[in-house]
Scaffold this motif. Structure first.
Motif, PDB file in Angstrom:
ATOM      1  N   LEU A  83       0.692  -1.210   0.076  1.00  0.00           N
ATOM      2  CA  LEU A  83       0.175   0.120   0.052  1.00  0.00           C
ATOM      3  C   LEU A  83       0.865   1.008   0.667  1.00  0.00           C
ATOM      4  CD1 LEU A  83      -2.522  -1.307   1.968  1.00  0.00           C
ATOM      5  CD2 LEU A  83      -3.049  -1.277  -0.307  1.00  0.00           C
ATOM      6  N   ALA A  84       2.292   1.282   1.041  1.00  0.00           N
ATOM      7  CA  ALA A  84       2.739   2.522   0.431  1.00  0.00           C
ATOM      8  C   ALA A  84       2.723   2.345  -1.052  1.00  0.00           C
ATOM      9  CB  ALA A  84       3.528   2.346   1.690  1.00  0.00           C
ATOM     10  N   THR A  85       4.009   1.530  -1.343  1.00  0.00           N
ATOM     11  CA  THR A  85       4.459   1.653  -2.407  1.00  0.00           C
ATOM     12  C   THR A  85       3.140   2.059  -3.952  1.00  0.00           C
ATOM     13  OG1 THR A  85       4.189  -0.364  -3.185  1.00  0.00           O
ATOM     14  CG2 THR A  85       6.028  -0.039  -2.464  1.00  0.00           C
ATOM     15  N   LYS A  86       2.435   2.054  -3.479  1.00  0.00           N
ATOM     16  CA  LYS A  86       1.431   2.213  -4.324  1.00  0.00           C
ATOM     17  C   LYS A  86       0.670   3.863  -4.297  1.00  0.00           C
ATOM     18  CE  LYS A  86      -1.944  -1.944  -5.321  1.00  0.00           C
ATOM     19  NZ  LYS A  86      -2.850  -2.203  -4.956  1.00  0.00           N
ATOM     20  N   GLY A  87       1.225   4.437  -3.345  1.00  0.00           N
ATOM     21  CA  GLY A  87       0.804   5.620  -2.251  1.00  0.00           C
ATOM     22  C   GLY A  87      -0.468   6.474  -2.442  1.00  0.00           C
ATOM     23  N   MET A  88      -0.843   5.318  -1.150  1.00  0.00           N
ATOM     24  CA  MET A  88      -1.517   5.591  -0.148  1.00  0.00           C
ATOM     25  C   MET A  88      -1.627   5.871   0.597  1.00  0.00           C
ATOM     26  SD  MET A  88      -3.603   2.325  -0.643  1.00  0.00           S
ATOM     27  CE  MET A  88      -4.647   2.989   0.236  1.00  0.00           C
ATOM     28  N   SER A  89      -2.518   6.900   1.437  1.00  0.00           N
ATOM     29  CA  SER A  89      -2.025   7.920   2.404  1.00  0.00           C
ATOM     30  C   SER A  89      -1.808   6.893   3.905  1.00  0.00           C
ATOM     31  CB  SER A  89      -3.252   9.753   2.280  1.00  0.00           C
ATOM     32  OG  SER A  89      -4.838   8.843   2.727  1.00  0.00           O
ATOM     33  N   LEU A  90      -1.574   8.147   4.466  1.00  0.00           N
ATOM     34  CA  LEU A  90      -1.237   6.779   5.960  1.00  0.00           C
ATOM     35  C   LEU A  90      -2.527   6.751   6.787  1.00  0.00           C
ATOM     36  CD1 LEU A  90       0.123   6.410   8.310  1.00  0.00           C
ATOM     37  CD2 LEU A  90      -0.308   8.721   9.990  1.00  0.00           C
ATOM     38  N   LYS A  91      -3.911   7.407   6.562  1.00  0.00           N
ATOM     39  CA  LYS A  91      -4.679   7.558   6.861  1.00  0.00           C
ATOM     40  C   LYS A  91      -5.443   6.802   5.926  1.00  0.00           C
ATOM     41  CE  LYS A  91      -9.434   9.891   8.093  1.00  0.00           C
ATOM     42  NZ  LYS A  91      -9.628  10.740   8.317  1.00  0.00           N
ATOM     43  N   ALA A  92      -5.446   5.904   4.546  1.00  0.00           N
ATOM     44  CA  ALA A  92      -6.119   4.687   4.297  1.00  0.00           C
ATOM     45  C   ALA A  92      -5.309   3.701   4.018  1.00  0.00           C
ATOM     46  CB  ALA A  92      -6.002   5.754   2.369  1.00  0.00           C
ATOM     47  N   ILE A  93      -4.006   4.048   4.348  1.00  0.00           N
ATOM     48  CA  ILE A  93      -2.779   1.934   4.860  1.00  0.00           C
ATOM     49  C   ILE A  93      -4.152   1.738   6.339  1.00  0.00           C
ATOM     50  CG2 ILE A  93      -0.819   1.863   5.447  1.00  0.00           C
ATOM     51  CD1 ILE A  93      -0.056   3.514   3.502  1.00  0.00           C
ATOM     52  N   ALA A  94      -4.037   2.751   7.333  1.00  0.00           N
ATOM     53  CA  ALA A  94      -4.328   2.569   8.364  1.00  0.00           C
ATOM     54  C   ALA A  94      -5.795   1.811   8.376  1.00  0.00           C
ATOM     55  CB  ALA A  94      -4.531   3.784   8.909  1.00  0.00           C
ATOM     56  N   LYS A  95      -6.677   2.237   7.719  1.00  0.00           N
ATOM     57  CA  LYS A  95      -7.956   2.286   7.861  1.00  0.00           C
ATOM     58  C   LYS A  95      -7.692   0.095   7.218  1.00  0.00           C
ATOM     59  CE  LYS A  95     -12.498   3.602   6.627  1.00  0.00           C
ATOM     60  NZ  LYS A  95     -13.376   4.245   6.359  1.00  0.00           N
ATOM     61  N   ALA A  96      -7.239   0.398   6.258  1.00  0.00           N
ATOM     62  CA  ALA A  96      -7.114  -0.938   5.588  1.00  0.00           C
ATOM     63  C   ALA A  96      -6.293  -2.390   6.099  1.00  0.00           C
ATOM     64  CB  ALA A  96      -6.182  -0.635   4.067  1.00  0.00           C
ATOM     65  N   LEU A  97      -5.503  -1.231   7.346  1.00  0.00           N
ATOM     66  CA  LEU A  97      -4.796  -2.579   7.950  1.00  0.00           C
ATOM     67  C   LEU A  97      -6.247  -2.815   8.818  1.00  0.00           C
ATOM     68  CD1 LEU A  97      -1.336  -1.659   7.833  1.00  0.00           C
ATOM     69  CD2 LEU A  97      -2.184  -3.486   6.305  1.00  0.00           C
ATOM     70  N   VAL A  98      -6.401  -2.331   9.580  1.00  0.00           N
ATOM     71  CA  VAL A  98      -7.572  -1.894  10.867  1.00  0.00           C
ATOM     72  C   VAL A  98      -6.324  -1.758  12.082  1.00  0.00           C
ATOM     73  CG1 VAL A  98      -9.061  -2.820  12.263  1.00  0.00           C
ATOM     74  CG2 VAL A  98      -8.886  -3.445   9.614  1.00  0.00           C
ATOM     75  N   ARG A  99      -5.750  -0.330  11.494  1.00  0.00           N
ATOM     76  CA  ARG A  99      -4.855   0.126  12.684  1.00  0.00           C
ATOM     77  C   ARG A  99      -4.523   1.729  12.690  1.00  0.00           C
ATOM     78  NH1 ARG A  99      -0.576  -4.046  14.752  1.00  0.00           N
ATOM     79  NH2 ARG A  99      -0.450  -5.573  13.906  1.00  0.00           N
ATOM     80  N   SER A 100      -3.890   1.789  13.840  1.00  0.00           N
ATOM     81  CA  SER A 100      -3.934   3.380  13.878  1.00  0.00           C
ATOM     82  C   SER A 100      -2.777   3.523  13.138  1.00  0.00           C
ATOM     83  CB  SER A 100      -3.420   3.714  15.855  1.00  0.00           C
ATOM     84  OG  SER A 100      -2.871   3.344  15.988  1.00  0.00           O
ATOM     85  N   GLU A 101      -3.569   4.850  13.140  1.00  0.00           N
ATOM     86  CA  GLU A 101      -2.135   5.938  12.387  1.00  0.00           C
ATOM     87  C   GLU A 101      -1.256   5.967  12.956  1.00  0.00           C
ATOM     88  OE1 GLU A 101      -4.030   9.496  10.363  1.00  0.00           O
ATOM     89  OE2 GLU A 101      -5.674   9.274  10.689  1.00  0.00           O
ATOM     90  N   GLU A 102      -1.246   6.556  14.294  1.00  0.00           N
ATOM     91  CA  GLU A 102       0.267   6.255  14.812  1.00  0.00           C
ATOM     92  C   GLU A 102       0.788   4.881  14.382  1.00  0.00           C
ATOM     93  OE1 GLU A 102       3.066   8.339  16.928  1.00  0.00           O
ATOM     94  OE2 GLU A 102       1.432   9.258  16.674  1.00  0.00           O
ATOM     95  N   SER A 103       0.519   4.231  15.135  1.00  0.00           N
ATOM     96  CA  SER A 103       0.790   2.363  14.993  1.00  0.00           C
ATOM     97  C   SER A 103       1.727   2.275  13.377  1.00  0.00           C
ATOM     98  CB  SER A 103       0.148   1.299  15.431  1.00  0.00           C
ATOM     99  OG  SER A 103       0.622   0.322  15.337  1.00  0.00           O
ATOM    100  N   THR A 104       0.997   2.337  12.231  1.00  0.00           N
ATOM    101  CA  THR A 104       1.810   2.031  11.065  1.00  0.00           C
ATOM    102  C   THR A 104       2.325   3.634  10.349  1.00  0.00           C
ATOM    103  OG1 THR A 104      -1.281   1.870  10.859  1.00  0.00           O
ATOM    104  CG2 THR A 104       0.563   1.525   8.878  1.00  0.00           C
ATOM    105  N   LYS A 105       2.943   4.475  10.790  1.00  0.00           N
ATOM    106  CA  LYS A 105       3.922   4.987  10.989  1.00  0.00           C
ATOM    107  C   LYS A 105       4.491   4.860  11.170  1.00  0.00           C
ATOM    108  CE  LYS A 105       3.537   9.197  13.005  1.00  0.00           C
ATOM    109  NZ  LYS A 105       3.276  10.470  13.539  1.00  0.00           N
TER     110      LYS A 105
END
Length: 59
Positions: A23-45
């Motif tokens: 998802l990061a290589t596809k250029g998705m935003s942090l919020k979108a990636i976190a939602k897709a992974l069902v994780r918090s934005e902080e944890s994902t970051k």
């Protein structure tokens, strides 16, 4: 009200890490990636920083 995350304090599995990289290589935003992974934005970051991934900023 804050959102509740199903994976609170659970370890990152190989499959979830691979999905994060994809998802990061596809250029998705942090919020979108976190939602897709069902994780918090902080944890994902934090995990992305640990793996030296660049996550796009929202425009």
């Amino acid at each position: 009200m804050t959102e509740r995350y199903e994976r609170h304090r659970q370890a990152w599995t190989y499959d979830v890490i691979q999905k994060l990289h994809l998802l990061a290589t596809k250029g998705m935003s942090l919020k979108a990636i976190a939602k897709a992974l069902v994780r918090s934005e902080e944890s994902t970051k934090n995990r992305a920083k640990q793996d030296k991934l660049k996550i796009q900023k929202m425009r």
